[in-house]
Design a protein around this motif. Structure first.
Motif, mmCIF file in Angstrom:
data_model
loop_
_atom_site.group_PDB
_atom_site.id
_atom_site.type_symbol
_atom_site.label_atom_id
_atom_site.label_comp_id
_atom_site.label_asym_id
_atom_site.label_seq_id
_atom_site.Cartn_x
_atom_site.Cartn_y
_atom_site.Cartn_z
ATOM 1 N N UNK A 28 -8.917 5.672 1.128
ATOM 2 C CA UNK A 28 -7.496 5.501 0.808
ATOM 3 C C UNK A 28 -6.606 6.135 1.876
ATOM 4 N N UNK A 29 -7.033 7.297 2.367
ATOM 5 C CA UNK A 29 -6.254 7.966 3.422
ATOM 6 C C UNK A 29 -6.266 7.129 4.702
ATOM 7 N N UNK A 30 -7.415 6.540 4.996
ATOM 8 C CA UNK A 30 -7.532 5.711 6.204
ATOM 9 C C UNK A 30 -6.602 4.498 6.106
ATOM 10 N N UNK A 31 -6.620 3.842 4.932
ATOM 11 C CA UNK A 31 -5.754 2.671 4.744
ATOM 12 C C UNK A 31 -4.280 3.077 4.787
ATOM 13 N N UNK A 32 -4.001 4.201 4.145
ATOM 14 C CA UNK A 32 -2.621 4.664 4.096
ATOM 15 C C UNK A 32 -2.107 4.965 5.503
ATOM 16 N N UNK A 33 -2.955 5.613 6.301
ATOM 17 C CA UNK A 33 -2.561 5.941 7.674
ATOM 18 C C UNK A 33 -2.355 4.665 8.493
ATOM 19 N N UNK A 34 -3.238 3.677 8.288
ATOM 20 C CA UNK A 34 -3.117 2.410 9.027
ATOM 21 C C UNK A 34 -1.826 1.689 8.638
ATOM 22 N N UNK A 35 -1.512 1.720 7.329
ATOM 23 C CA UNK A 35 -0.287 1.054 6.851
ATOM 24 C C UNK A 35 0.946 1.738 7.439
ATOM 25 N N UNK A 60 0.846 -1.209 0.000
ATOM 26 C CA UNK A 60 0.000 0.000 0.000
ATOM 27 C C UNK A 60 0.873 1.248 0.000
ATOM 28 N N UNK A 61 1.932 1.188 0.779
ATOM 29 C CA UNK A 61 2.876 2.290 0.890
ATOM 30 C C UNK A 61 3.497 2.631 -0.462
ATOM 31 N N UNK A 62 3.825 1.597 -1.210
ATOM 32 C CA UNK A 62 4.437 1.792 -2.519
ATOM 33 C C UNK A 62 3.394 2.225 -3.546
ATOM 34 N N UNK A 63 2.196 1.648 -3.460
ATOM 35 C CA UNK A 63 1.168 1.921 -4.480
ATOM 36 C C UNK A 63 0.574 3.316 -4.355
#
Lengths: 344, 365
Positions: free
Chosen positions: B138-145, B119-122
């Motif tokens: 997407x922001x929520x997932x990115x923050x969780x990652x 996710x970090x790379x994508x």
């Protein structure tokens, strides 16, 4: 074996009335239409025995699948379940058009429709279809009126031909150049009484639960009333209560952008009433991003103020809004070692 | 993240019923359990791509196998979802997002770490999407990652002396014949602990000396003698090679220092993807070539997770033309005209290299 018919759509009565909810002339061509084996008890009532019919010839499954995916829409306004059919395939921009009775909500919708249907959308956007053309047309011709005393208390799941109900209108737009992105707008068509009711009692907030998914809120206010000395204080105060309810009782997310759409600007020389500016400041105090737009859906003096002024600006303001706060600013976990705390 | 099912599902349904929320939550849990297994790694990576750019993108219309897998999981609990990708793409994206979020927040397995890295790379270089509720997802997932990687990186580097304390607490046994059995497991733990500690120290030393020297071993030149894009590529690759997995959040600061030190402000202006990728094409392919996982195979299957390397390879093979630009956009989701600063591109290089290492490395959490 006797075959009964049924439909996947919850409110469809094709099994008993033979009339398709989606107005298919031949209900068997509706993608939601299904044949099912009847129970022995119900077989006695069947009028169309199928036993003697020959077995159908083998069919090309891919062709059947293609036919099944060809859906015809009745063109009337959409209920939430109908809208979900669009939303699960493409992202739908849900735009709530709110305001008291007779402030110009329906005029806003009609003006938008007439601009799209007459190829008068601002350059950069093209009309890209609608699943509620008939609904727009009915409103433009004044054929779809609210019936007193029969208002639903929620957005309906499915709409009917006989009465106007709180529902959604669909309009597809596409960028004319660049990435040529498509936007599927789902605009609410709600009675002004909903707004008035929410001002009077918090219990009316249930009707606005759908705002949790709104991409933007257009609050329509009557510019003439906000300008006139006799009415401005009362109208402004009422809308302040309304915004307080949206922020507090309904709990609209702070990332949802607001447009304060000042209607009938053609009658007040395109001025933005000071009361509208104060109302916008009040919305901002709640933490929302707000844009004030002076507008005239239908101008009484088109030479001075063009028809549809400010209509598309409201849509564009919401489509372009990009302000998400707070998520990226999630607090960092302090690293235990100096190496991990280096930030350049 | 199953508690966000209603919130995520709203992108596909204005007012989902309680029953639908329950069913999708169960399906997301099933999918999360499925992608947590090592043997379903390609489904996991495809889910990340689907969440990042949508299952209706060109990537999935050419090969719908992973979208079909997600559909099957939902279909097991709810037969009413249409099977056609053009009719269910947003709902598949919502369920895949819930499943990925659940994997990242509720699992500690290696696949959870891989999901967060992918996710970090994508998502890093991708422009923010316009659709508000999708953007929130997407922001929520990115923050969780980010949170998961940060916590995991910190845990990996934490000094530990439990085994040493246990060793020191050993008392001389009355019967000396059992001494060996008692002492050996503890000694073994002490040695492992010391080795792990040494690995962490080594990372710090290697990285700090590399940064202090300011010298690219790949190019055989001082960073300041390279163009700013050359320094960006070198710092992204070489710092990623020296990092313990998962990397520390401080890597971003080191990349910034290595790329920007000694540069004029005008050197650090925005650069288009086509210009960066055009300059990097050959060096990038060399830097990513490993025997274990050929980068060509990865970019062919997961261009959304490796957008920069994919673009470099494509431009290197076919040159730059309007047709190629269109195809690159369809595959990676990034336009060739997309712009970032050299430091941001260097960070994207770093993230893609880390993801590649994560796919071959068996160490780490």
């Amino acid at each position: 074996m006797i075959v009964a018919v049924t439909c996947e759509k919850a409110d469809c009565t094709v099994a008993t009335t033979g009339t398709c909810l989606l107005s298919q002339p031949n209900p068997s061509e509706c993608p939601h239409y299904r044949a099912k084996s009847a129970s022995p008890a119900s077989q006695a009532q069947e009028v169309k025995p199928q036993e003697s019919e020959p077995e159908p010839p083998p069919v090309d499954l891919s062709a059947t699948a293609r036919r099944a995916s060809r859906t015809f829409h009745a063109g009337i306004e959409l209920g939430t379940v109908d809208a979900a059919d669009i939303m699960k395939s493409r992202y739908g921009h849900v735009i709530a058009v709110l305001g008291s009775t007779d402030v110009g909500k329906t005029c806003f919708l009609c003006s938008l429709y007439l601009m799209a249907s007459n190829a008068m959308l601002p350059s950069g956007y093209l009309f890209a279809g609608s699943q509620s053309l008939q609904a727009f047309e009915d409103r433009a011709r004044g054929l779809r009126e609210w019936k007193d005393g029969k208002l639903a208390k929620q957005l309906v799941d499915h709409t009917h031909l006989d009465t106007r109900q709180p529902s959604l209108l669909h309009l597809g737009l596409r960028e004319a150049s660049g990435e040529r992105r498509r936007f599927d707008l789902l605009l609410t068509d709600l009675p002004g009484e909903w707004t008035d009711n929410l001002v009077k009692k918090a219990s009316a907030a249930d009707a606005f639960k759908f705002l949790a998914r709104a991409d933007g809120i257009i609050v329509v206010v009557d510019g003439k009333l906000l300008m006139a000395d006799e009415t401005r204080h009362a109208v402004q105060q009422e809308m302040i209560y309304f915004v307080d309810r949206l922020a507090g009782t309904v709990g609209v997310s702070k990332v949802t952008p607001f447009v304060l759409w000042v209607s009938k600007s053609d009658e007040i020389d395109k001025l933005v009433p000071p009361a509208a500016t104060e109302l916008a400041a009040h919305i901002e105090q709640h933490g929302y991003h707000v844009t004030v737009i002076s507008a005239a859906a239908f101008s009484r003096s088109p030479a001075k103020v063009e028809n549809g002024m400010g209509v598309f600006n409201a849509i564009e303001t919401i489509l372009r809004h990009q302000d998400v706060q707070g998520i990226n600013a999630a607090s960092e976990i302090p690293a235990t070692r100096a190496f991990g705390r280096f930030r350049g | 993240m199953l508690n966000k099912t209603l919130e995520f599902l709203r992108i596909a349904d204005l007012q989902p019923s309680d029953e639908k929320v329950r069913k999708r939550s169960e399906s997301a849990k099933d999918l999360s359990d499925l992608i947590a297994k090592r043997e379903n790694r390609s489904l996991l990576l495809s889910c990340v791509q689907g969440v990042a750019v949508g299952f209706d993108g060109a990537l999935f219309t050419h090969d719908a196998s992973s979208a079909t897998e997600v559909y099957k999981v939902i279909n097991e609990r709810d037969k009413t979802l249409p099977s056609e990708l053009k009719e269910n793409a947003v709902e598949l994206r919502a369920v895949a997002a819930i499943a990925l979020g659940e994997l990242i927040t509720a699992h500690t397995a290696r696949e959870a770490l891989l999901a967060a890295t992918a996710l970090n790379s994508a998502l890093y270089s991708r422009p923010s999407v316009n659709e508000q509720h999708l953007r929130v997802i997407l922001e929520t997932l990115s923050a969780a990652a980010r949170k998961m990687l940060q916590a995991s990186a910190d845990t990996r580097r934490q000094r530990n002396s439990d085994a040493l304390k246990a060793f020191e607490a050993l008392e001389k046994p009355a019967d000396e014949s059992d001494l060996w059995d008692e002492i050996m497991p503890v000694m073994s733990s002490v040695i492992k602990e010391v080795r792990a500690q040494d690995e962490v120290n080594q990372e710090e030393l290697e990285t700090l000396w590399w940064l202090f020297a300011g010298y690219s071993e790949l190019e055989g030149k001082a960073l300041t003698d390279l163009t700013v894009l050359g320094a960006a590529l070198a710092s992204g690759i070489e710092l990623a090679q020296r990092a313990i997995l998962p990397p520390s959040a401080s890597a971003a600061g080191m990349i910034k220092r290595a790329t920007e030190a000694g540069r004029k402000p005008e050197d650090l202006a925005l650069v288009k993807l086509q210009d960066a990728a055009g300059q990097w094409s050959n060096a990038m392919s060399d830097s990513f070539s490993t025997a274990e996982v050929p980068i060509g195979k990865l970019t062919a299957s997961y261009p959304v997770l490796f957008p920069l390397v994919s673009t470099c390879q494509r431009l290197s093979a076919d040159g730059s033309s309007a047709k190629i630009a269109k195809e690159v956009k369809a595959q990676t989701g990034l336009a060739l005209t997309h712009q970032h600063t050299p430091t941001e591109w260097a960070t994207q290089v770093f993230r893609e290299k880390i993801l590649q290492r994560m796919l071959v490395d068996t160490k780490g959490q």
